[in-house]
Design a protein around this motif. Structure first.
Motif, PDB file in Angstrom:
ATOM      1  N   ILE A  26      47.371  28.208  35.598  1.00  0.00           N
ATOM      2  CA  ILE A  26      46.302  27.203  35.601  1.00  0.00           C
ATOM      3  C   ILE A  26      45.244  27.552  36.652  1.00  0.00           C
ATOM      4  O   ILE A  26      44.039  27.457  36.397  1.00  0.00           O
ATOM      5  N   HIS A  27      45.711  28.004  37.812  1.00  0.00           N
ATOM      6  CA  HIS A  27      44.794  28.331  38.911  1.00  0.00           C
ATOM      7  C   HIS A  27      43.839  29.453  38.500  1.00  0.00           C
ATOM      8  O   HIS A  27      42.625  29.382  38.728  1.00  0.00           O
ATOM      9  N   HIS A  28      44.389  30.479  37.872  1.00  0.00           N
ATOM     10  CA  HIS A  28      43.567  31.625  37.461  1.00  0.00           C
ATOM     11  C   HIS A  28      42.777  31.334  36.184  1.00  0.00           C
ATOM     12  O   HIS A  28      41.551  31.469  36.157  1.00  0.00           O
ATOM     13  N   ASN A  50      36.146  33.868  46.651  1.00  0.00           N
ATOM     14  CA  ASN A  50      37.372  33.497  47.360  1.00  0.00           C
ATOM     15  C   ASN A  50      38.614  33.761  46.520  1.00  0.00           C
ATOM     16  O   ASN A  50      39.612  34.278  47.023  1.00  0.00           O
ATOM     17  N   HIS A  51      38.567  33.393  45.252  1.00  0.00           N
ATOM     18  CA  HIS A  51      39.750  33.568  44.397  1.00  0.00           C
ATOM     19  C   HIS A  51      39.990  35.037  44.066  1.00  0.00           C
ATOM     20  O   HIS A  51      41.141  35.474  44.013  1.00  0.00           O
ATOM     21  N   THR A  52      38.922  35.797  43.851  1.00  0.00           N
ATOM     22  CA  THR A  52      39.071  37.225  43.567  1.00  0.00           C
ATOM     23  C   THR A  52      39.801  37.907  44.723  1.00  0.00           C
ATOM     24  O   THR A  52      40.680  38.754  44.519  1.00  0.00           O
ATOM     25  N   LEU A 132      43.973  31.485  52.577  1.00  0.00           N
ATOM     26  CA  LEU A 132      44.903  30.638  51.832  1.00  0.00           C
ATOM     27  C   LEU A 132      44.149  29.445  51.251  1.00  0.00           C
ATOM     28  O   LEU A 132      43.500  28.697  51.977  1.00  0.00           O
ATOM     29  N   ASP A 133      44.243  29.321  49.951  1.00  0.00           N
ATOM     30  CA  ASP A 133      43.632  28.222  49.217  1.00  0.00           C
ATOM     31  C   ASP A 133      44.457  26.965  49.461  1.00  0.00           C
ATOM     32  O   ASP A 133      45.630  26.928  49.115  1.00  0.00           O
ATOM     33  N   VAL A 134      43.848  25.944  50.075  1.00  0.00           N
ATOM     34  CA  VAL A 134      44.586  24.694  50.267  1.00  0.00           C
ATOM     35  C   VAL A 134      43.994  23.541  49.459  1.00  0.00           C
ATOM     36  O   VAL A 134      44.213  22.370  49.768  1.00  0.00           O
ATOM     37  N   GLU A 136      44.177  21.059  46.428  1.00  0.00           N
ATOM     38  CA  GLU A 136      45.403  20.525  45.812  1.00  0.00           C
ATOM     39  C   GLU A 136      45.779  21.276  44.538  1.00  0.00           C
ATOM     40  O   GLU A 136      46.951  21.394  44.205  1.00  0.00           O
ATOM     41  N   HIS A 137      44.787  21.814  43.807  1.00  0.00           N
ATOM     42  CA  HIS A 137      45.118  22.496  42.546  1.00  0.00           C
ATOM     43  C   HIS A 137      45.989  23.729  42.799  1.00  0.00           C
ATOM     44  O   HIS A 137      46.630  24.234  41.889  1.00  0.00           O
ATOM     45  N   ALA A 138      46.010  24.224  44.047  1.00  0.00           N
ATOM     46  CA  ALA A 138      46.803  25.416  44.371  1.00  0.00           C
ATOM     47  C   ALA A 138      48.286  25.104  44.512  1.00  0.00           C
ATOM     48  O   ALA A 138      49.114  26.022  44.479  1.00  0.00           O
TER      49      ALA A 138
END
Ligand code: MN
Length: 173
Positions: A26-28, A50-52, A132-134, A136-138
């Motif tokens: 879901i995150h990706h 950031n996600h890449t 680090l992604d904080v 909530e979806h993470a």
């Protein structure tokens, strides 16, 4: 950076049991894909960058304490690896609302802080080498509101080889 969604460098389930497959999917496929689709807006551009980076900072057999130049630099900046980990964890756990915790290189020095929403350390001229992604979806699917539990799990999948590579790039003259 290309305006396209990069493939994950591993399968959705590769980081199990620490980061679950459904969260990764879901995150990706949903969240990161949405940032790419709407990249014209600042927050979405930051979200893509950031996600890449984030996907590359995790690996199946990560988590081993770094040695070498990076290990020495962490000791120098934070006393020892435990001190580094504690400071990063606190930054991630205490960040209010959506955002990221970062280890950055600022003029060859290591610093830890958090940013809000999808802001990147690059915006203030710092090079992020661990993030680090904080949001909530993470973590919400598996850990609900228990962010500290997610942070503890995440330490097991940190790709220290990649962090060391980024540290070298950011500090070479
Ligand atoms: Mn995210």
């Amino acid at each position: 950076m290309a305006h396209t969604l990069p493939d994950l460098p591993y399968d959705f389930g590769a980081l199990e049991p620490h980061i679950d497959a459904k969260t990764m999917e879901i995150h990706h496929d949903k969240h990161h894909a949405a940032y790419v689709a709407k990249m014209a807006v600042r927050n979405h551009g930051g979200g893509h960058a950031n996600h890449t980076l984030f996907w590359q900072l995790m690996a199946k057999n990560g988590g081993v304490e770094p040695t070498g130049t990076l290990g020495t630099a962490l000791q120098k900046a934070f006393g020892n690896f435990g001190g580094f980990k504690e400071k990063f964890t606190t930054a991630a756990a205490n960040h209010f609302g959506s955002g990221w915790a970062w280890l950055v290189v600022n003029q060859e020095k290591l610093e830890i802080y958090s940013t809000t929403n999808q802001d990147s350390p690059l915006m203030q001229g710092h090079t992020p080498i661990l993030g680090l992604d904080v949001w909530e979806h993470a973590y919400y699917l598996k850990h609900q509101n228990r962010r500290p539990e997610y942070i503890t799990a995440w330490w097991n999948v940190v790709n220290w080889a990649k962090v060391a590579e980024l540290h070298t790039q950011a500090t070479k003259r």
